[in-house]
Design a protein around this motif. Structure first.
Motif, PDB file in Angstrom:
ATOM      1  N   ARG A  16       0.811  -1.304  -0.165  1.00 40.25           N
ATOM      2  CA  ARG A  16       0.022   0.032  -0.107  1.00 40.25           C
ATOM      3  C   ARG A  16       0.986   1.254   0.049  1.00 40.25           C
ATOM      4  O   ARG A  16       0.516   2.149  -0.208  1.00 40.25           O
ATOM      5  CB  ARG A  16      -0.940   0.091   1.353  1.00 40.25           C
ATOM      6  N   ASN A  17       1.638   1.189   0.375  1.00 40.60           N
ATOM      7  CA  ASN A  17       2.916   2.273   0.477  1.00 40.60           C
ATOM      8  C   ASN A  17       3.476   2.698  -0.881  1.00 40.60           C
ATOM      9  O   ASN A  17       3.393   3.909  -1.242  1.00 40.60           O
ATOM     10  CB  ASN A  17       3.984   1.892   1.301  1.00 40.60           C
ATOM     11  N   ASP A  18       3.951   1.909  -1.618  1.00 41.39           N
ATOM     12  CA  ASP A  18       4.668   2.134  -2.947  1.00 41.39           C
ATOM     13  C   ASP A  18       3.823   1.776  -4.018  1.00 41.39           C
ATOM     14  O   ASP A  18       3.984   1.870  -5.270  1.00 41.39           O
ATOM     15  CB  ASP A  18       6.115   1.780  -3.247  1.00 41.39           C
ATOM     16  N   GLY A  19       2.628   1.231  -4.032  1.00 39.13           N
ATOM     17  CA  GLY A  19       1.621   0.777  -5.004  1.00 39.13           C
ATOM     18  C   GLY A  19       2.156  -0.304  -5.645  1.00 39.13           C
ATOM     19  O   GLY A  19       1.737  -0.606  -6.855  1.00 39.13           O
ATOM     20  N   ARG A  20       3.314  -0.964  -5.299  1.00 36.45           N
ATOM     21  CA  ARG A  20       3.694  -2.131  -6.009  1.00 36.45           C
ATOM     22  C   ARG A  20       3.498  -3.389  -5.669  1.00 36.45           C
ATOM     23  O   ARG A  20       3.229  -3.708  -4.294  1.00 36.45           O
ATOM     24  CB  ARG A  20       5.381  -1.857  -6.102  1.00 36.45           C
ATOM     25  N   ASP A  58      -2.998 -17.219 -12.831  1.00 32.42           N
ATOM     26  CA  ASP A  58      -3.144 -17.512 -14.205  1.00 32.42           C
ATOM     27  C   ASP A  58      -3.407 -18.994 -14.381  1.00 32.42           C
ATOM     28  O   ASP A  58      -4.484 -19.098 -15.077  1.00 32.42           O
ATOM     29  CB  ASP A  58      -2.070 -17.122 -14.945  1.00 32.42           C
ATOM     30  N   ARG A  67      -6.745 -14.051  -5.567  1.00 28.80           N
ATOM     31  CA  ARG A  67      -7.227 -12.854  -6.026  1.00 28.80           C
ATOM     32  C   ARG A  67      -7.216 -11.496  -5.233  1.00 28.80           C
ATOM     33  O   ARG A  67      -7.295 -10.634  -5.466  1.00 28.80           O
ATOM     34  CB  ARG A  67      -8.827 -13.167  -6.136  1.00 28.80           C
ATOM     35  N   LYS A  70      -4.085 -10.027 -16.464  1.00 30.26           N
ATOM     36  CA  LYS A  70      -3.419  -8.649 -16.701  1.00 30.26           C
ATOM     37  C   LYS A  70      -4.785  -8.011 -17.109  1.00 30.26           C
ATOM     38  O   LYS A  70      -5.412  -8.375 -18.071  1.00 30.26           O
ATOM     39  CB  LYS A  70      -2.368  -8.521 -17.168  1.00 30.26           C
ATOM     40  N   SER A  89     -13.711  -2.015 -10.836  1.00 30.55           N
ATOM     41  CA  SER A  89     -14.299  -3.166 -10.051  1.00 30.55           C
ATOM     42  C   SER A  89     -13.226  -4.127  -9.878  1.00 30.55           C
ATOM     43  O   SER A  89     -13.284  -4.907  -9.053  1.00 30.55           O
ATOM     44  CB  SER A  89     -15.255  -3.647 -10.965  1.00 30.55           C
ATOM     45  N   ILE A  90     -12.104  -4.371 -10.968  1.00 33.28           N
ATOM     46  CA  ILE A  90     -11.293  -5.368 -10.892  1.00 33.28           C
ATOM     47  C   ILE A  90     -10.369  -5.034  -9.935  1.00 33.28           C
ATOM     48  O   ILE A  90      -9.807  -5.878  -8.824  1.00 33.28           O
ATOM     49  CB  ILE A  90     -10.503  -5.561 -12.371  1.00 33.28           C
ATOM     50  N   ALA A 145     -11.855  -4.912  -6.170  1.00 31.56           N
ATOM     51  CA  ALA A 145     -12.837  -5.923  -5.743  1.00 31.56           C
ATOM     52  C   ALA A 145     -12.100  -6.723  -4.613  1.00 31.56           C
ATOM     53  O   ALA A 145     -10.861  -7.085  -4.957  1.00 31.56           O
ATOM     54  CB  ALA A 145     -13.275  -6.645  -6.879  1.00 31.56           C
ATOM     55  N   LEU A 190     -10.165   5.424   2.973  1.00 27.12           N
ATOM     56  CA  LEU A 190     -10.183   5.936   4.162  1.00 27.12           C
ATOM     57  C   LEU A 190     -10.922   6.927   4.646  1.00 27.12           C
ATOM     58  O   LEU A 190     -11.043   7.963   4.191  1.00 27.12           O
ATOM     59  CB  LEU A 190      -8.703   6.056   4.513  1.00 27.12           C
ATOM     60  N   ARG A 221      -7.775   5.554  -4.548  1.00 27.21           N
ATOM     61  CA  ARG A 221      -8.348   4.523  -3.526  1.00 27.21           C
ATOM     62  C   ARG A 221      -7.197   3.600  -3.431  1.00 27.21           C
ATOM     63  O   ARG A 221      -7.053   2.556  -2.755  1.00 27.21           O
ATOM     64  CB  ARG A 221      -9.774   3.910  -3.852  1.00 27.21           C
ATOM     65  N   LYS A 222      -6.111   4.117  -4.138  1.00 30.72           N
ATOM     66  CA  LYS A 222      -4.961   3.114  -4.177  1.00 30.72           C
ATOM     67  C   LYS A 222      -3.816   3.808  -3.834  1.00 30.72           C
ATOM     68  O   LYS A 222      -3.141   4.712  -4.506  1.00 30.72           O
ATOM     69  CB  LYS A 222      -4.480   2.743  -5.745  1.00 30.72           C
ATOM     70  N   PRO A 223      -3.495   3.926  -2.411  1.00 33.10           N
ATOM     71  CA  PRO A 223      -2.408   4.775  -1.740  1.00 33.10           C
ATOM     72  C   PRO A 223      -0.975   4.928  -2.360  1.00 33.10           C
ATOM     73  O   PRO A 223      -0.401   3.691  -2.642  1.00 33.10           O
ATOM     74  CB  PRO A 223      -2.398   4.394  -0.423  1.00 33.10           C
ATOM     75  N   ARG A 224      -0.563   6.016  -2.857  1.00 36.22           N
ATOM     76  CA  ARG A 224       0.933   6.387  -3.018  1.00 36.22           C
ATOM     77  C   ARG A 224       1.348   5.478  -4.219  1.00 36.22           C
ATOM     78  O   ARG A 224       2.593   5.226  -4.253  1.00 36.22           O
ATOM     79  CB  ARG A 224       1.686   6.000  -1.775  1.00 36.22           C
ATOM     80  N   SER A 225       0.700   5.059  -5.100  1.00 36.96           N
ATOM     81  CA  SER A 225       1.216   4.529  -6.384  1.00 36.96           C
ATOM     82  C   SER A 225       1.754   5.411  -7.408  1.00 36.96           C
ATOM     83  O   SER A 225       1.453   6.659  -7.394  1.00 36.96           O
ATOM     84  CB  SER A 225      -0.125   3.738  -7.182  1.00 36.96           C
TER      85      SER A 225
END
Ligand code: ZN
Ligand code: ZN
Ligand code: ZN
Lengths: 706, 433
Positions: A346-350, A519, A543, B218, B262-263, B266, B331, B352-356
């Motif tokens: 959650r920090n770097d989105g990776r 996959d 998932r 993907k 959604s992907i 979810a 949050l 909604r996707k922190p710090r990406s």
């Protein structure tokens, strides 16, 4: 005027004419023909991708040169047909197309092979033979793609492909090595038809091939026609594969035509081959007579259709590789929820294949103790603490502040323009800066800080220390480089400190073995209208990448339960969980991949390929859990070509042993994803029946018929 | 007229049914249900054990059988009543007329999921016969229309038992046929000329084959997604190029963003069906909008000023999942209400996707608003009990709150737009005008 009958075309000499050629060019070609070649030819045939007009003036000398040999001209006809004309003094006389086309085509394609001088044929020698991508053992292997190395040949191929490509609604090709011929045909005829190639032979990667077929079918209009080209058919298995894949998905809604450009005389008769190579060819079953006589089977790469490397030294995963991570693993192996795989950060989105929950680590008393010791050792060397703006960093900064009692700045870069006036004042006065961070892997954040300190002219800075809770470089060399960036070429003294250290692969979603598992098993589950519970439960976990997996990293097949490590294991202490074993081995393999003794390095490259010795799973690591983890962590190429066959056969036998059932799920993935040479559906059924029961019949078809 | 009826007997059903009692109490489904004789021993509530759904023990209270009759043009309120106590049996009664109003799909997908997660058995009773003959050879055309919708497929997937008017028991085959013979072959698309649907299934097929990039799970690129939408356009009679045309490119963008949301967001707890649905609304110049039951009341005021008494065609595209709802992926900040949190999700830069590090961070839902504005479309969002309607008025995007029954999870984002009859694109003319 020569007498015409179709037998005249039994051994024609074929010529391909450049675009916009005329009858005069035909005459020219005949006049220059070598006398022996001329004598051997029963007739002369000319191909052109552009129309040729009759020209009485050119025809006259032409017919004189050609003497008793009938001369035919093949040119494009309407609706992608081929027009065949016999040259007569008064004009073209149109011939019945079919016998002419098939005879001339055969002669032309064989002539191409002959002129190629065997460059595309690999002939066996006494001490080796070939294993084709369809897993047939043979004394000869042809790589048709090697014929296509000039525009002339491409155009010549295009001439024969045009009638099929022009009337197709989608085109499937068995290998990228001949794709150029298909693309050239589309180009010449200005066609836009969906087209795709198998990435590998379906015997090696059935799932990827199924995707290709499905992708093409999705683009077909109802009732559409799929044309499949196979570069060369030996046993006919590939065509059979394609037919089956198609029938399972589209029978009744679309039609298919499978064509082989080349075949052998021994290739089954029902296959439509443009040209059959007359040499008597022998195919053998696996394990074959040649293998039995000691001849080495050389594998043909299933994607490139090239020879695989011959030199394949085998290496062992040794204690020294396991040693580096051992202290860390031993200290924390009982910690719940510390080790996570397949996790979105959650920090770097990776996405991290291997991750550690930093807050779990922080709350571990052993870690807290080591952290404090580290801080105390830095007393006197810190008058400003900097932390990136995240929870873990703030936690560390707080703890450091308790020791040093100096100011703390929470900032991601220390960029002069991004700092508040107040903070900038503090930074400008600081002489000994300590940057704390939770994890370092690539070191990009550290570089950013260094850049800011340098470019911001924070001139009072005399010492810059960097303290991370966990250094997790992907190679041992990496850490050394990192500490160098801290000091080299700067005016300050710098030190790099890590409370804990472990080498781990920094695999993202491309390489994450759990992403690949997702996959693979999602493809299995899709075969079911109601996927069985063991599949959905596992898929539900995979998932959810936000949570990742922190309990069972191994795929457990029905009836198989989780196991822990036995006593006296070289990996780590007994009773360690499968997750801990997974991390220990991931780290050890990473050390092996970077071993500074190159001979011991796991290093699968061409032409010398250091691969995993089958001994690793045979004698060295006999515990099912370790074997299962290795199956998960070792890449396809690392298993080697020859070595992988032994490894596979050995592990498949081990499935029968009572204490080895834990490897079943991992072996299933490894075979299904072709990390190891795949087995036939029949072998699959006999090895995996006890795990899959009623589901077996639905799953088995992912493996090739054998 | 309510769609929910607590009735045990159906008109035309024979003896044995308890017509008077409003709730049929039964402990054993097979005792007072006459399905085909074989069904009970062969498929004793076939799927209950194989699902990961919790089926609480019905000891404390007697399990009931609840019946929900799906009307022609069932509304959000109708569908929101699909619920039961843990352990109850739920029967859906489907007629030839059964269908849904526009903008009902999202609630229905969540409601199906809710029923499935509580009921001990889900039964589909069709009041019409299935075509004779082997169900496995049924082509898409032969399937009853109802099942060629996202909701129809979701119900079929959720059902343990499927029976038709001739008491033919299709339990073992109905979904198997839909999945293996139709969906796997089309890459995930079902539908007819009235609606086209892209079916996603948790957990194994969240990205249907058709929109998947190569062999992995993907997300496809926007372009790949767009080309797959071609099949939807074709199915609606608009031609393969429809969603690639200039105007509709904004819709593809919209659907892509919503689908991607959604992907990515979810975290489904249950297996089940969600996906994309595109429905058609055809208006004739003489239509009286208030009598067109396909149109929910809150949508009427949007259509009215734009209708102008001309034959016209409208499309309604929805991406509906049964996940946690948009606001629940953010949050909470302070004592912000759920509603304001939902609204915040649509502000540019809210992520909604922190710090990406991705440049698209926090753009997804904002992009959706842009796309809608470009099309003069309206948007309907329902997200875990909150519902919002958005239209562009004088260049300003205006949100209004719509009251919907609470208690349902899931996110559905719909866009509704006029496919102009002045569109120079010839293909539009085939859309049924
Ligand atoms: Zn051999
Ligand atoms: Zn992963
Ligand atoms: Zn990270």
């Amino acid at each position: 005027m020569p007498q015409w009958n179709t037998n005249s075309l039994d051994s024609p000499r074929v010529f391909y004419l450049r675009e916009e050629s005329t009858l005069a060019d035909v005459a020219e070609k005949i006049s220059r023909l070598n006398a022996d070649t001329f004598r051997a030819a029963s007739s002369l045939a000319f191909l052109s991708n552009t129309p040729i007009a009759f020209d009485a003036i050119a025809a006259k000398p032409l017919l004189q040169y050609a003497a008793e040999k009938p001369t035919v001209v093949l040119t494009p006809g309407p609706s992608f047909s081929i027009k065949a004309d016999l040259i007569a003094p008064a004009g073209f006389s149109q011939l019945e197309v079919e016998p002419v086309v098939s005879k001339v085509r055969k002669a032309d394609l064989l002539q191409l092979l002959e002129e190629d001088g065997g460059a595309c044929a690999f002939e066996a020698h006494a001490n080796y033979h070939f294993v084709t991508p369809s897993l047939t053992h043979t004394s000869r292997f042809m790589r048709i793609g090697d014929l296509l190395h000039n525009l002339h040949t491409l155009d010549q191929m295009a001439f024969w492909l045009r009638p099929y490509i022009g009337t197709a609604d989608a085109i499937l090709v068995d290998s990228w090595s001949i794709a150029s011929a298909i693309l050239r045909t589309l180009q010449i005829n200005r066609l836009q038809i969906p087209f795709d190639c198998f990435p590998e032979h379906p015997a090696h990667n059935s799932i990827a091939c199924q995707r290709v077929v499905e992708g093409l079918l999705a683009r077909l209009p109802l009732g559409g026609r799929l044309v499949a080209f196979v570069s060369i058919s030996g046993s006919g298995r590939l065509v059979e594969h394609i037919q089956t894949m198609f029938n399972e998905r589209a029978a009744g809604r679309f039609t298919i035509e499978c064509l082989s450009i080349y075949g052998f005389a021994s290739t089954p008769n029902q296959l439509n081959c443009f040209a059959r190579i007359p040499t008597h060819e022998t195919f053998f079953q696996d394990p074959c007579e040649l293998c039995a006589s000691g001849s080495i089977p050389i594998h043909i790469d299933p994607a490139a259709y090239h020879l695989k490397s011959l030199s394949e030294p085998e290496v062992l995963l040794s204690k020294s590789h396991l040693a580096a991570a051992k202290p860390f693993i031993e200290r924390y192996r009982d910690t719940k929820n510390l080790f996570i795989v397949h996790h979105d950060d959650r920090n770097d989105g990776r996405h991290h294949a291997f991750d550690l929950n930093m807050f779990t680590l922080f709350s571990h008393p052993e870690f807290a103790k080591r952290f404090d010791e580290k801080l105390v050792s830095l007393l006197g060397n810190v008058d400003l603490i900097v932390s990136p703006d995240h929870e873990a960093g703030k936690y560390m900064a707080d703890r450091a502040k308790a020791v040093f009692g100096c100011p703390v700045i929470i900032h991601d870069t220390l960029d002069r323009n991004a700092l508040s006036v107040n903070d900038l004042g503090i930074v400008l006065n600081a002489r000994k800066i300590l940057i704390v961070d939770d994890v370092v892997n690539s070191g990009s954040r550290l570089r950013q800080y260094i850049q800011s300190v340098r470019e911001g002219h924070y001139l009072s800075c005399q010492m810059l220390s960097y303290l991370v809770a966990l250094a997790r470089p992907s190679t041992p060399q990496h850490l050394t480089e990192l500490s160098k960036t801290l000091t080299d070429g700067h005016n300050w003294k710098g030190h790099f400190h890590a409370v804990e250290e472990i080498i781990l692969p920094n695999w993202n979603e491309e390489l994450c073995p759990w992403c690949r598992e997702f996959d693979f098993i999602s493809g299995i589950a899709r075969r079911f209208a109601r996927p069985p519970r063991w599949l959905t439960a596992r898929l539900a976990k995979l998932r959810n990448r936000t949570e990742g997996i922190s309990d069972e990293p191994i795929l457990l097949l029905p009836g198989v339960s989780s196991v822990v490590l036995g006593d006296q294991s070289p990996i780590c202490s007994g009773e360690s969980s499968s997750m801990v074993v997974m991390f220990a081995l991931a780290s050890a393999l990473q050390a092996q991949r970077n071993d500074k003794y190159l001979k011991k390095q796991l290093h699968p490259r061409f032409p010398v390929s250091n691969v995993m010795s089958p001994e690793n799973v045979k004698d060295r690591y006999t515990e099912g859990l370790i074997r299962a983890a290795l199956l998960r962590l070792v890449h396809r190429a690392e298993w080697g070509q020859l070595a992988s066959m032994q490894t596979r056969s050995f592990l498949a036998e081990q499935l029968l042993v009572a204490n080895q059932k834990i490897i079943a799920g991992e072996l299933f993935i490894a075979l299904g994803r072709s990390l190891l040479p795949p087995i036939s559906a029949k072998e699959f059924k006999s090895s995996f029946a006890e795990f899959f029961h009623a589901d077996l019949e639905i799953i088995a078809p992912i493996f090739a018929k054998g | 007229m309510p769609a929910l009826q607590y009735r045990a007997g159906l008109p035309g059903r024979k003896a044995g049914a308890d017509v008077n009692s409003k709730i049929a109490v039964s402990k054993n489904y097979s005792k007072n249900r006459k399905i085909s004789p074989k069904s009970t021993d062969k498929h004793p509530i076939p799927c209950a054990q194989t699902r990961n759904d919790v089926i609480p023990s019905p000891e404390k209270q007697m399990a009931k059988t609840l019946q929900f009759r799906i009307q022609e043009w069932a509304s959000i309120e109708d569908v929101a009543r699909w619920d039961c106590q843990p352990g109850d049996e739920v029967e859906f009664q489907i007629t030839r007329e059964s269908g849904f109003r526009l903008l009902t799909t999202g609630i229905a997908i969540s409601a199906v999921r809710r029923v499935r997660s509580k009921a001990s058995a889900v039964i589909i009773r069709c009041e019409f016969p299935f075509p004779r003959g082997e169900i496995h050879t049924m082509s898409m055309k032969e399937w009853p229309d109802f099942f060629l919708t996202l909701i129809g497929v979701a119900l079929l997937e959720a059902a343990d038992t499927v029976v038709d008017a001739n008491s033919r028991d299709l339990s073992a085959n109905a979904f198997d046929c839909m999945w293996r013979q139709i969906l796997l072959k089309t890459g995930g698309i079902v539908g007819d000329g009235k609606s086209q649907n892209l079916i996603s299934r948790e957990f194994d097929s969240p990205i249907p084959e058709l929109v998947r990039s190569s062999e992995t799970n993907k997300l496809p690129s926007r372009r790949e997604f767009e080309s797959a939408l071609g099949n939807i356009g074709e199915g609606l009679g608009a031609g393969k190029r429809f969603f690639g045309s200039l105007t509709e490119a904004a819709i593809s963008g919209f659907l892509f963003e919503a689908f991607r949301n959604s992907i990515e967001h979810a975290i489904p707890e249950y297996q089940g069906i969600w996906g994309v649905s595109v429905e058609k609304l055809v208006l004739q110049s003489f239509d009286n909008l208030s009598q067109r039951n396909q149109i929910p009341a809150f949508l009427r005021s949007f259509i009215e000023p734009r209708f102008q008494r001309r034959n016209s065609l409208w499309l309604c595209a929805t991406v509906a999942d049964y996940g946690q709802g948009i606001q629940n992926t953010l949050l909470p900040s302070g004592d912000e209400s759920e509603w304001s949190r939902l609204m915040r999700a649509f502000e540019r830069g809210t992520s909604r996707k922190p710090r990406s590090g991705s440049p698209n961070r926090g753009q997804g839902l904002a992009n959706i608003l842009d796309a809608a504005a470009r099309l003069q479309a309206c948007i309907f969002v329902n997200s875990a009990g909150q519902a919002a309607f958005n239209e562009t008025k004088e260049g300003q995007s205006v949100w209004s709150r719509i009251e919907i029954p609470t208690g349902l999870q899931g996110t559905a984002i719909s866009v509704f737009w006029p496919v102009s009859n002045e569109n120079p694109d010839q293909e539009v003319l085939n859309l049924g005008l």
